[in-house]
Design a protein around this motif. Structure first.
Motif, short mmCIF file in Angstrom:
data_model
loop_
_atom_site.label_atom_id
_atom_site.label_comp_id
_atom_site.label_asym_id
_atom_site.label_seq_id
_atom_site.Cartn_x
_atom_site.Cartn_y
_atom_site.Cartn_z
N LEU A 43 0.82 -1.18 0.12
CA LEU A 43 0.11 -0.08 0.08
C LEU A 43 0.78 1.16 0.05
O LEU A 43 0.80 2.11 -0.59
CB LEU A 43 -0.89 -0.03 1.19
N LEU A 44 1.97 1.08 0.77
CA LEU A 44 2.95 2.40 0.65
C LEU A 44 3.44 2.59 -0.42
O LEU A 44 3.62 3.78 -0.89
CB LEU A 44 4.02 1.76 1.81
N ALA A 69 9.66 7.66 3.18
CA ALA A 69 11.16 6.80 3.30
C ALA A 69 11.31 6.37 4.62
O ALA A 69 11.73 5.42 4.89
CB ALA A 69 12.13 7.64 2.72
N LEU A 70 11.30 7.54 5.51
CA LEU A 70 11.36 7.32 6.96
C LEU A 70 10.25 6.24 7.48
O LEU A 70 10.98 5.32 8.17
CB LEU A 70 11.00 8.57 7.78
N THR A 71 9.14 6.32 7.14
CA THR A 71 8.34 5.17 7.51
C THR A 71 8.66 3.78 7.04
O THR A 71 8.39 2.93 7.96
CB THR A 71 6.79 5.43 7.09
N ALA A 72 9.19 3.77 5.79
CA ALA A 72 9.47 2.34 5.44
C ALA A 72 10.69 1.86 6.56
O ALA A 72 10.74 0.75 6.65
CB ALA A 72 10.03 2.54 4.01
N THR A 284 -3.57 2.08 -7.25
CA THR A 284 -4.28 0.83 -6.98
C THR A 284 -3.98 -0.12 -7.61
O THR A 284 -3.92 -1.43 -6.89
CB THR A 284 -5.91 1.25 -6.87
N LEU A 285 -4.09 -0.38 -8.81
CA LEU A 285 -3.69 -1.41 -9.68
C LEU A 285 -2.21 -2.08 -9.39
O LEU A 285 -2.42 -3.25 -9.13
CB LEU A 285 -3.74 -1.12 -11.32
N VAL A 286 -1.39 -1.11 -9.10
CA VAL A 286 -0.01 -1.52 -8.77
C VAL A 286 -0.16 -2.43 -7.57
O VAL A 286 0.34 -3.44 -7.40
CB VAL A 286 1.10 -0.59 -8.71
N SER A 287 -0.80 -1.75 -6.56
CA SER A 287 -0.82 -2.57 -5.05
C SER A 287 -1.62 -3.59 -5.29
O SER A 287 -1.07 -4.92 -4.70
CB SER A 287 -1.61 -1.67 -4.10
N PHE A 288 -2.59 -3.71 -5.97
CA PHE A 288 -3.13 -4.94 -6.25
C PHE A 288 -2.69 -6.22 -6.86
O PHE A 288 -2.68 -6.97 -6.37
CB PHE A 288 -4.55 -4.57 -7.31
#
Ligand SMILES: Nc1ncnc2c1ncn2[C@@H]1O[C@H](COP(=O)(O)OP(=O)(O)OP(=O)(O)O)[C@@H](O)[C@H]1O
Ligand SMILES: [Mg+2]
Length: 584
Positions: A43-44, A69-72, A284-288
Motif C-alpha cells: 500500500l505504501l 522513506a522514514l516510515t519504510a 491501486t492497480l499496482v498495489s493490487f
C-alpha cells in the motif's frame, strides 16, 4: 495398517504445547505483527509512492517522499524485531515439545515389560525415538510458525484486495476453490505415503540392528550378500515410496502456478481497462497486482507445510502407538515395600504360559532360608522361566510366589528386584570399563569394594592381566572377554549388590576347566548366608546343593538330595549319567 483417530492425535500433541502457552502466544503475536507489516508495504508503494508522489507532482511531493522513506525504514526495523521474536519463541516451543515427547517415550520404553522387548524389534523402537521425533521437530519448530504466517498473510491479502476493488478481487478469487480442492485431495494421499516411508525407515534400522547383533553368525554362514540384499531391498522400496510422493509434490506446484497465473492475467487485463476508463488509480492497480503476486507465497508454502504436517502426523501416530503399550506394573498393584528378613521362597500352584502354550504346570515348592537349591532338567523344561517369574519379569497365569510370606505381586518392583541378585544364563555387559561393568548395580561403589567383589568371584586375577586392569575398555556386550570371563564379571556384579536371595542361571556353553572352577568357587562364597536358586548344568554345582529339584516339561517330577535321587534311579539318575559321560 490401522488409521488412528486424527483428532485424538492432535489433542495429544496440543497437550504437549500447553506448558509453553506463554511462548506460543508471544510467538504468534509477533508473527501477526510481522504479517501485518508485510501486508502494509505494498500500500505504501502503490498508493503512497505512485498516487501521492509520482502521479501528482507538486510542492508537497518531497515532504511526502521523505515521510514515506522514514516510515519504510521504521517499519523494516520493527519487522526485524518481530521476526526475531517469533523465530525464537516458536523454535523454543518446537524444541521443548520434542524434548518432552522424547523424554516421555524414553521413560515409557525402558519400563515396558520384558515380554514386550523380547518380541519387539529394537531398531524399530530406535527409529521411533529418532526419525519420527525429528519429523515432529520439523513440523512444530518450522512448520507451525510458517503455517500461521502464511494463513494470516493469505487471509490479509484477500481482505485487502476486496477493500481495494471488490470486482477485481472477485475475478482473482475465482481460481481459489480449484486450488483448495487440489491441495486437499493430494494431501490425503501424501499422509498415507508418509506413514509408509516412516515404516520403511524403521524396517531398515531394525534390520540393520539385527544383522549387526548377529554379525558373527552372518559371517560364519557367509550370509553377508543375502543380508545386504535384504537391506538394500528395503532401501529401494523406501526410495520408491519417496519418489511416489515426490511425483505428487512436484506436480502440485506447477499446476497451482499455472492456475494462479491465469487468474493474475485476467486481473491485469481487466484492471488496466478500469485504469484507462478512470475508474481506479494506477497506484491501486499496482498495489493490487503486488498483493496478488504475494499470494504465491502462501499457496506454495501451504502445500509444502501441509505435506510436512502429514509426515509429522504419521510420525506422531507411530510415537503414540508405542507410548500406549501397557506398562510393566498393572495399576491395581499395591505399593508395599518388600522386606526380606530370612529369604524363604514359596511357589504355590503356579502355572504360566508365554503365549498359548503352557510352560509351567501347577508348580509348588519351597526354598528354606539359607538353603541352596539346584534346579535341573532338560533344555526347554522351564528352568529359566522359573527365574523370570521370581524376578517378576512376567506375571503368572495362576498361583503365586511368596517371599517371606509376602506375595511378590503385591510389592513394588524395585523393592523386589533390588533384593534379588540375578546372574543370567547369557551375560550381558555394557560397553565401558571393567570397573563400570562390575559397579553397574551400585554406581557409588569404591575401587576397594569392586576389587573385593572381583576377588570373591575369582575375576581379579584375569582383570589384572588386562592391558589397563580395571580401566580396560570392553566392547559392546563385553565382546573382548571370553564367555567364562564374562560370567565371572557378572558374578562379581551380583556379589557387589549383596542381595539376600540369589539366582544363578548357569551358562550352558562349555566353559574351560579353569573358568568353570572359578565360577564355582566364586559362587560358593557368594551363596554363604543367602537363599540361592542355582539353575545347574554342571555336576559340581549339583553336588554342592542342599537339595535338588528336577523339572521336566514344566512339572517338578523329583526332589531330594543327590544321593536320594541317585538311589531313586529316575530322571535325575539318567540326566546325571548322561552328564557324567559328557564330562568324562
Ligand atoms: N520369551 C519367550 N516367549 C515364548 N516362549 C518362550 C520364551 N522363553 C522361553 N519360551 C519357551 O518356554 C519353554 C521353557 O523355556 P526356558 O527358557 O525356561 O527353558 P530352560 O529350562 O531354561 O532351558 P535351557 O536349559 O535350555 O536354558 C521353552 O519351550 C521355550 O521355547
Ligand atoms: Mg535356561
Amino acid at each position: 495398517m490401522k488409521t488412528p483417530n486424527r483428532k485424538k492425535t492432535l489433542k495429544r500433541l496440543l497437550a504437549y504445547v500447553r506448558p509453553y502457552a506463554g511462548y506460543t502466544v508471544f510467538g504468534v503475536l509477533s508473527l501477526l505483527g510481522l504479517a501485518l507489516i508485510t501486508l502494509y508495504l505494498p500500500l505504501l508503494l502503490g498508493q503512497g509512492l505512485i498516487d501521492d508522489v509520482l502521479m501528482k507532482i507538486n510542492e508537497n511531493g518531497m515532504k511526502t517522499l521523505n515521510t514515506l522513506a522514514l516510515t519504510a525504514v521504521v517499519l523494516y526495523v520493527v519487522k526485524g524485531l518481530f521476526s526475531y521474536a517469533q523465530h525464537y519463541c516458536l523454535a523454543y516451543l518446537g524444541h521443548s515439545v520434542v524434548r518432552d515427547i522424547r523424554n516421555d517415550l524414553l521413560s515409557r520404553v525402558l519400563y515396558l515389560p520384558l515380554g514386550y522387548h523380547q518380541s519387539a524389534r529394537k531398531g524399530e523402537i530406535i527409529s521411533k525415538v529418532t526419525n519420527d521425533i525429528n519429523n515432529l521437530q520439523t513440523a512444530v519448530g518450522q512448520g507451525l510458525g510458517e503455517f500461521i504466517n502464511q494463513v494470516v498473510t493469505g487471509v490479509g491479502i484477500i481482505v485487502i484486495i476486496f477493500v481495494l476493488d471488490y470486482r477485481l478481487a472477485t475475478a482473482a478469487c475465482l481460481v481459489l476453490p480449484l486450488i483448495a480442492f487440489l491441495v486437499w485431495v493430494l494431501s490425503r494421499r501424501l499422509r498415507f505415503l508418509a506413514r509408509q516411508v516412516q515404516a520403511k525407515l524403521a524396517d531398515i534400522s531394525a534390520g540393520l540392528q539385527e544383522v549387526l547383533s548377529g554379525i558373527r553368525v552372518v559371517k560364519a554362514y557367509r550370509a553377508e550378500k543375502k543380508e545386504l540384499e535384504n537391506l538394500q531391498g528395503e532401501n529401494q522400496r523406501s526410495f520408491a515410496i519417496n519418489m511416489k510422493s515426490t511425483r505428487i509434490m512436484a506436480g502440485v506446484l506447477p499446476l497451482i502456478e499455472v492456475i494462479s497465473v491465469i487468474g493474475l492475467l485476467i486481473v491485469v487485463w481487466f484492471g488496466s481497462k478500469e485504469v484507462i476508463a478512470g475508474r481506479i488509480t494506477a497506484g491501486t492497480l499496482v498495489s493490487f497486482i503486488t498483493y496478488l503476486g504475494m499470494t504465491s507465497g502462501p499457496i506454495t508454502s501451504l502445500s509444502r507445510i501441509i505435506s510436512l504436517f502429514q509426515q509429522a502426523f504419521a510420525s506422531a501416530e507411530r510415537v503414540f502407538e508405542l507410548m500406549d503399550e501397557p506398562e510393566e506394573v498393572s495399576s491395581e498393584e499395591a505399593k508395599a515395600e518388600l522386606v526380606v528378613r530370612e529369604g524363604r521362597i514359596e511357589f504355590q500352584n503356579l502355572s504360566f504360559s508365554y503365549a498359548e502354550e503352557e510352560v509351567l504346570h501347577n508348580i509348588s515348592f519351597t526354598i528354606e532360608p539359607g538353603e541352596v537349591v539346584a534346579l535341573v532338567g532338560p533344555s526347554g523344561s522351564g528352568k529359566t522361566t522359573i527365574a523370570n517369574l521370581l524376578m517378576r519379569f512376567y506375571n503368572p497365569d495362576s498361583g503365586r510366589i511368596l517371599i517371606d510370606g509376602a506375595d511378590i505381586a503385591a510389592v513394588t518392583l524395585s523393592s523386589l528386584r533390588s533384593q534379588i541378585g540375578l546372574v543370567p544364563q547369557e551375560t550381558f555387559l555394557f560397553a565401558g570399563t571393567v570397573f563400570d561393568s562390575i559397579a553397574y548395580g551400585r554406581k557409588e561403589a569404591t575401587r576397594q569394594e569392586v576389587e573385593t567383589a572381583a576377588k570373591r568371584a575369582n575375576a581379579h586375577e584375569f582383570i589384572m592381566q588386562l592391558p589397563n586392569g580395571y580401566d580396560t575398555l570392553i566392547g559392546e556386550e563385553g565382546a573382548s572377554l571370553s564367555g567364562g570371563q564374562r560370567q565371572r564379571v557378572a558374578i562379581a556384579r551380583a556379589i557387589l549388590k549383596d542381595p539376600k536371595i540369589l539366582i544363578l542361571d548357569e551358562a550352558t556353553s562349555a566353559l574351560d576347566a579353569e573358568s568353570e572352577k572359578a565360577v564355582q568357587d566364586g559362587f560358593e562364597l557368594l551363596k554363604e548366608g543367602r537363599t540361592a536358586l542355582v539353575i545347574a548344568h554342571r555336576l559340581s554345582t549339583i553336588k554342592n546343593a542342599d537339595r535338588i529339584l528336577v523339572l521336566k516339561d514344566g512339572c517338578i517330577v523329583e526332589s531330594g538330595t543327590h544321593d536320594e535321587l541317585m538311589a531313586l534311579g529316575g530322571i535325575y539318575y539318567s540326566l546325571y549319567a548322561a552328564g557324567d559321560a559328557a564330562e568324562a
